[in-house]
Write an enzyme that holds these catalytic residues in place. Structure first.
Site, PDB file in Angstrom:
ATOM      1  N   ARG A  88      40.863  49.589  43.568  1.00 35.05           N
ATOM      2  CA  ARG A  88      41.456  50.834  44.055  1.00 35.05           C
ATOM      3  C   ARG A  88      42.811  50.640  44.729  1.00 35.05           C
ATOM      4  O   ARG A  88      43.765  51.363  44.447  1.00 35.05           O
ATOM      5  CB  ARG A  88      40.522  51.520  45.063  1.00 35.05           C
ATOM      6  CG  ARG A  88      39.404  52.287  44.436  1.00 35.05           C
ATOM      7  CD  ARG A  88      38.180  52.213  45.295  1.00 35.05           C
ATOM      8  NE  ARG A  88      37.689  50.851  45.282  1.00 35.05           N
ATOM      9  CZ  ARG A  88      36.860  50.374  44.338  1.00 35.05           C
ATOM     10  NH1 ARG A  88      36.407  51.168  43.433  1.00 35.05           N
ATOM     11  NH2 ARG A  88      36.480  49.113  44.329  1.00 35.05           N
ATOM     12  N   THR A  89      42.893  49.668  45.633  1.00 35.46           N
ATOM     13  CA  THR A  89      44.137  49.527  46.399  1.00 35.46           C
ATOM     14  C   THR A  89      45.269  49.120  45.464  1.00 35.46           C
ATOM     15  O   THR A  89      46.370  49.680  45.517  1.00 35.46           O
ATOM     16  CB  THR A  89      43.950  48.488  47.532  1.00 35.46           C
ATOM     17  OG1 THR A  89      42.730  48.775  48.195  1.00 35.46           O
ATOM     18  CG2 THR A  89      45.085  48.536  48.512  1.00 35.46           C
ATOM     19  N   LYS A 117      51.417  24.765  42.297  1.00 34.19           N
ATOM     20  CA  LYS A 117      52.083  23.456  42.366  1.00 34.19           C
ATOM     21  C   LYS A 117      52.365  23.064  43.813  1.00 34.19           C
ATOM     22  O   LYS A 117      53.117  22.141  44.077  1.00 34.19           O
ATOM     23  CB  LYS A 117      53.407  23.516  41.581  1.00 34.19           C
ATOM     24  CG  LYS A 117      53.201  23.765  40.094  1.00 34.19           C
ATOM     25  CD  LYS A 117      54.509  23.740  39.324  1.00 34.19           C
ATOM     26  CE  LYS A 117      55.137  25.103  39.263  1.00 34.19           C
ATOM     27  NZ  LYS A 117      56.339  25.170  38.425  1.00 34.19           N
ATOM     28  N   ARG A 138      47.847  41.844  49.336  1.00 33.44           N
ATOM     29  CA  ARG A 138      46.468  41.665  49.785  1.00 33.44           C
ATOM     30  C   ARG A 138      46.171  40.170  49.749  1.00 33.44           C
ATOM     31  O   ARG A 138      46.477  39.485  48.769  1.00 33.44           O
ATOM     32  CB  ARG A 138      45.482  42.406  48.891  1.00 33.44           C
ATOM     33  CG  ARG A 138      44.059  41.961  49.192  1.00 33.44           C
ATOM     34  CD  ARG A 138      43.030  42.782  48.521  1.00 33.44           C
ATOM     35  NE  ARG A 138      42.976  44.120  49.089  1.00 33.44           N
ATOM     36  CZ  ARG A 138      41.982  44.970  48.830  1.00 33.44           C
ATOM     37  NH1 ARG A 138      41.001  44.623  48.028  1.00 33.44           N
ATOM     38  NH2 ARG A 138      41.987  46.164  49.361  1.00 33.44           N
ATOM     39  N   HIS A 175      42.961  46.762  57.278  1.00 36.83           N
ATOM     40  CA  HIS A 175      43.237  47.416  55.991  1.00 36.83           C
ATOM     41  C   HIS A 175      43.854  48.781  56.334  1.00 36.83           C
ATOM     42  O   HIS A 175      43.232  49.827  56.166  1.00 36.83           O
ATOM     43  CB  HIS A 175      41.936  47.576  55.217  1.00 36.83           C
ATOM     44  CG  HIS A 175      42.102  47.866  53.760  1.00 36.83           C
ATOM     45  ND1 HIS A 175      43.312  48.206  53.194  1.00 36.83           N
ATOM     46  CD2 HIS A 175      41.196  47.888  52.738  1.00 36.83           C
ATOM     47  CE1 HIS A 175      43.145  48.411  51.889  1.00 36.83           C
ATOM     48  NE2 HIS A 175      41.875  48.223  51.589  1.00 36.83           N
TER      49      HIS A 175
END
Ligand code: CP
Length: 392
Positions: A88-89, A117, A138, A175
């Site tokens: 959703r986000t 790396k 996120r 959030h």
């Protein structure tokens, strides 16, 4: 990937300041420059964002309006840096960018970037800021988004390129944009309007006959949070915002197990604001008292062996919204859930008019578009367009 401590160490003294001192680093006058935690929002800003979201929703209904919106930020590019799973986000931010005409790019799997790396996440961030105009991120690492915002501020102070950072979920701590869409959804629910409303009768009038003390808006309501209250970052961010309204009460409904209980820092912060807090260990026992119910799933991905043992004898029915509980709920009580869900809301509930969770997810697109419009200072243009075309 480097452990969180490697970059939070660099900004430790800033991270450990009181939240209001930190918030000042993430705004310029009335406008946010980064979105990192929920405490950055006050009532005025929330009202403004919700109002902009509603205007964008209305303007988007027509092709001409869509063309207007998609011209606003067509010169801007967004990086969606999502190294923790999201449906959703991620998608609603992408759709929000598209509504405003922004081009998007993404990194979702760090094994496809040079972090594989050994590149440090802060170096990755600086690279993103070289190519894009905003980084929406996120991460499973708490305080990473905050650290990135400090990096951007340092670069700006040196006269170098710096872009807004938007926290789309950081570890277990915050959030904030989920809290925005939750507030927007609750606000719309508590307008108590219906398409059948007329001058002589309205849904609110009908509800007042049954609930004489009912008022419109978010103040003076009892908000229930059920499930994995301790490990859920959405509850932390949403309760912070709801505490801005007068007379709110929180009922935390969770299994009697430390990890799932609301954390002490959150409780202490909320108690300072004067909100009334109650605790319960059974949804059926308190469901009739709630004006809003916020369900959450048990986040088993964080379980240790000891937790798994606890769950072997755990009675999930006490934290499940079964259909036989529906008649006990207030007629207007919206049911929210940040999703994904497991079994705590069976599919049978989805057709109940109080089930808001799909609408809630769609609201994420509108409020995130409003937030981007605010960050790039085009919300005034949206207001002017709305005034001109809808005369309000
Ligand atoms: N509510 C929420 O954050 O959902 P996603 O994890 O799917 O983005």
């Amino acid at each position: 990937m480097l452990p969180a401590s490697d970059f939070t160490e660099q900004y430790e003294s800033r991270i450990n300041r009181p939240v209001l001192a930190k918030a000042a680093d993430f705004q310029r006058q009335e406008r946010l420059t980064h979105v990192i935690f929920a405490q950055q929002f006050d009532r005025e800003m929330l009202d403004h964002l919700c109002s902009t979201a509603s205007m964008i929703r209305q303007i988007s209904r027509h092709r001409q309006g869509q063309d207007f919106l998609s011209g606003l930020l067509s010169h801007k590019r967004a990086m969606l840096y999502f190294t923790q799973a999201s449906t959703r986000t991620f998608l609603s931010f992408m759709a929000a960018c598209q509504i405003l005409g922004m081009t998007c790019n993404e990194i979702r799997d760090p094994t496809t970037s040079s972090e594989f790396k050994g590149e440090s996440p802060l170096d990755s961030m600086r690279m993103f800021s070289s190519y894009f105009d905003v980084v929406i991120m996120r991460s499973n690492m708490a305080k990473f988004a905050e650290s990135c915002a400090y990096l951007m501020n340092e670069l700006e102070a040196q006269g170098r390129r710096s872009v807004p950072v938007v926290n789309a979920g950081s570890g277990a701590d915050e959030h904030p944009t989920q809290a925005l869409l939750d507030i927007y959804t609750i606000q719309r629910s508590f307008e108590f309007t219906s398409q059948k409303d007329n001058a002589r009768n309205s849904r609110f009038d009908q509800l007042r006959r049954r609930y004489p003390d009912l008022n419109k808006g978010l103040a003076n309501k009892t908000y229930g949070f059920c499930g994995d209250v301790g490990r859920g970052r959405t509850v932390r961010s949403l309760t912070t915002l709801l505490a801005l309204w007068e007379g709110v009460k929180f009922k935390f409904i969770y299994p009697d197990y430390d990890k799932l209980a609301p954390y002490q820092d959150m409780l202490a912060r909320l108690e300072e604001t004067g909100v009334h807090i109650e605790h319960a260990h059974s949804l059926p026992e308190v469901i009739d008292q709630l004006d809003m119910l916020y369900m959450t799933r048990i986040q088993h991905e964080h379980d240790t062996e000891a937790d798994q043992q606890f769950f072997e004898t755990f009675d999930a029915t006490q934290f499940t919204l079964s259909t036989d509980l529906l008649p006990k709920m207030k007629e207007y009580c919206p049911i929210l859930h940040p999703f994904p869900r497991n079994h705590e809301i069976p599919f049978d509930i989805d057709s109940d008019p109080r089930a808001m969770y799909f609408r809630q997810a769609r609201n994420g697109m509108w409020i995130r578009a409003a937030l981007l419009a605010h960050l790039f200072d085009v919300d005034g243009k949206i207001g002017a367009h709305y005034q001109k075309n809808y005369g309000v």
